[in-house]
Enzyme design. Sequence first.
Site, PDB file in Angstrom:
ATOM      1  N   TYR A 250      -3.083  -0.386  10.251  1.00 27.69           N
ATOM      2  CA  TYR A 250      -2.933  -0.781   8.845  1.00 27.69           C
ATOM      3  C   TYR A 250      -1.577  -0.317   8.309  1.00 27.69           C
ATOM      4  O   TYR A 250      -0.868  -1.090   7.652  1.00 27.69           O
ATOM      5  CB  TYR A 250      -4.074  -0.160   8.035  1.00 27.69           C
ATOM      6  CG  TYR A 250      -4.043  -0.493   6.565  1.00 27.69           C
ATOM      7  CD1 TYR A 250      -4.361  -1.769   6.116  1.00 27.69           C
ATOM      8  CD2 TYR A 250      -3.724   0.481   5.615  1.00 27.69           C
ATOM      9  CE1 TYR A 250      -4.345  -2.074   4.764  1.00 27.69           C
ATOM     10  CE2 TYR A 250      -3.712   0.183   4.262  1.00 27.69           C
ATOM     11  CZ  TYR A 250      -4.017  -1.092   3.843  1.00 27.69           C
ATOM     12  OH  TYR A 250      -3.996  -1.396   2.499  1.00 27.69           O
TER      13      TYR A 250
ATOM     14  N   SER B  73       0.844  -1.183   0.000  1.00 27.69           N
ATOM     15  CA  SER B  73       0.000   0.000   0.000  1.00 27.69           C
ATOM     16  C   SER B  73       0.882   1.235   0.000  1.00 27.69           C
ATOM     17  O   SER B  73       1.990   1.215   0.540  1.00 27.69           O
ATOM     18  CB  SER B  73      -0.876  -0.005   1.254  1.00 27.69           C
ATOM     19  OG  SER B  73      -1.498   1.242   1.452  1.00 27.69           O
TER      20      SER B  73
END
Length: 279
Positions: A150, A137
């Site tokens: 996250y 990501s």
Amino acid sequence: MKLAGKRILLTGASGGIGEALAQVLAEQGAILLLHGRRSSALERLRKGLPNPDHHQLLVADLMTATGRAQLLQHPILDEPIDVLINNAGCNEFAWLEDQSSEQVERQLRLNLEAPVQLCRALLPRLNHPGLIMNVGSCFGAIGYPGYSVYCASKFALRGFSESLGRELKDTGVKVIHFAPRATRTRLNSTAAYAMNAELGTKTDTPEVVAEAALQALMREGRNYWLGWPEALFVRLNGLLPALVDRALAKQHAVIARHARQRQPLNTEPKKHQDQGETR
């Protein structure tokens, strides 16, 4: 790498990015081993792919050691594979203090522990030359409010990918870290979509992400950051983090308002949580 005839294990295949990625890989003539937690969703996916009889299903929960062992002991993995794509993941958009211990644990297990353990177990079963793609990501290089856990999992996955790639130098196995930006999948919360809309954050469709991942696999590079200006922010955050601090400080009130919407803490896995949004 030319993908025609290659055996590819794709985790999180029945999620948004996973489905799109399965489609483009199958169109290239790859032989897919499709992993997910729901056999019905995987079967629907398989039937809709080119040459459906060429592809096989692996049903397992990667968040547990038992589930990973169930996957690894499946007879279809007795034959070597050419590519491992660690795509399964999940996220929670919330301030850290508003998350339950189960929500924290779920993100760390699925986003980090599962791909590390799968790489370890499957390295002896990878053909040489072979590829490992870890789907990370942009938040694996930019600490973003509301995504602290996250981000932690994706920062760690990026470091793992870099280290493993260096370990495997000259072995014939390459490691690719592929990092999308915000992607429109059904697993994002309403609050996350509302925040992105208010801030004007650009988002990609799963199909755009899948096509970029396909190109990354064929080119066999090390790092791919998808999206602009996100790719620029990744570089700025590494070189001049104070600039990113100031940019995010301007957005902080908006982020906080959406991230701190009071909702009952959910300690159960989200429905259809085979592939969370990656950014």
